[in-house]
Design a protein around this motif. Sequence first.
Motif, PDB file in Angstrom:
ATOM      1  N   GLN A  12     -31.145 -12.205  41.740  1.00  0.00           N
ATOM      2  CA  GLN A  12     -29.945 -11.182  41.252  1.00  0.00           C
ATOM      3  C   GLN A  12     -29.352 -10.775  42.521  1.00  0.00           C
ATOM      4  O   GLN A  12     -28.132 -10.385  42.415  1.00  0.00           O
ATOM      5  N   LEU A  13     -30.231 -10.190  43.585  1.00  0.00           N
ATOM      6  CA  LEU A  13     -29.440  -9.465  44.450  1.00  0.00           C
ATOM      7  C   LEU A  13     -28.620 -10.487  45.273  1.00  0.00           C
ATOM      8  O   LEU A  13     -27.681  -9.948  45.633  1.00  0.00           O
ATOM      9  N   MET A  14     -28.905 -11.776  45.402  1.00  0.00           N
ATOM     10  CA  MET A  14     -27.986 -12.797  46.143  1.00  0.00           C
ATOM     11  C   MET A  14     -26.721 -12.769  45.387  1.00  0.00           C
ATOM     12  O   MET A  14     -25.655 -12.940  45.685  1.00  0.00           O
ATOM     13  N   LEU A  17     -24.584  -9.905  46.022  1.00  0.00           N
ATOM     14  CA  LEU A  17     -23.923  -9.902  47.346  1.00  0.00           C
ATOM     15  C   LEU A  17     -23.005 -10.805  47.307  1.00  0.00           C
ATOM     16  O   LEU A  17     -21.809 -10.612  47.990  1.00  0.00           O
ATOM     17  N   ALA A  18     -22.873 -11.954  46.726  1.00  0.00           N
ATOM     18  CA  ALA A  18     -21.878 -12.801  46.499  1.00  0.00           C
ATOM     19  C   ALA A  18     -20.749 -12.324  45.821  1.00  0.00           C
ATOM     20  O   ALA A  18     -19.481 -12.550  46.449  1.00  0.00           O
ATOM     21  N   HIS A  19     -21.244 -11.231  44.822  1.00  0.00           N
ATOM     22  CA  HIS A  19     -19.901 -10.728  43.920  1.00  0.00           C
ATOM     23  C   HIS A  19     -19.386 -10.000  45.021  1.00  0.00           C
ATOM     24  O   HIS A  19     -17.860  -9.745  45.007  1.00  0.00           O
ATOM     25  N   ARG A  26     -11.471 -10.971  48.677  1.00  0.00           N
ATOM     26  CA  ARG A  26     -10.293 -11.184  47.998  1.00  0.00           C
ATOM     27  C   ARG A  26      -9.197  -9.882  48.376  1.00  0.00           C
ATOM     28  O   ARG A  26      -8.024 -10.152  48.784  1.00  0.00           O
ATOM     29  N   SER A  27      -9.856  -8.851  48.540  1.00  0.00           N
ATOM     30  CA  SER A  27      -8.993  -7.589  49.065  1.00  0.00           C
ATOM     31  C   SER A  27      -8.562  -7.727  50.414  1.00  0.00           C
ATOM     32  O   SER A  27      -7.379  -7.341  50.505  1.00  0.00           O
ATOM     33  N   PHE A  28      -9.452  -8.135  51.264  1.00  0.00           N
ATOM     34  CA  PHE A  28      -9.145  -8.493  52.615  1.00  0.00           C
ATOM     35  C   PHE A  28      -7.848  -9.382  52.757  1.00  0.00           C
ATOM     36  O   PHE A  28      -6.845  -9.108  53.353  1.00  0.00           O
TER      37      PHE A  28
END
Length: 143
Positions: A12-14, A17-19, A26-28
């Motif tokens: 779930q953490l991975m 982190l991927a999200h 995407r913002s960058f």
Amino acid sequence: MTPTTPPEGSEQLMEQLAHAAACYYRSFAVVAGGQGLTLIQGKLLGLLQRPLPMRALAELLGCDASNITGIVDRLEGRGLVRREADPADRRVKVVVLTSEGEGAVQRIRAEITAGLPGLARLDAEGRRELSELLARAFSTGGA
């Protein structure tokens, strides 16, 4: 070799982190594009907190050194970076951020920060904790 089971909650953490990484990049990409830069050009500018050799930039960006030459050429043509001889080894060229490049980095960071309101909702203690957790999770050291 026996596959190991990840600690409970790691998957779930991975995913989280991927999200988070996808949202950030995407913002960058959008913000860098607004500055007339590609994602990789914006990333390269952001790495230049100090002069770095071309080979080090290639390693940090995970690409071939020959690709860095073209990226730096384009950024240099826009006055955002310049090449200088490394004072420790005159055969090595380092890439240096110009004042125009510094301005671009500041604008990109400010716009990304404004575009990620979740980070602004964290108080100083929350930001400190998140920073410490990320440093521990992605530490390259032995501890």
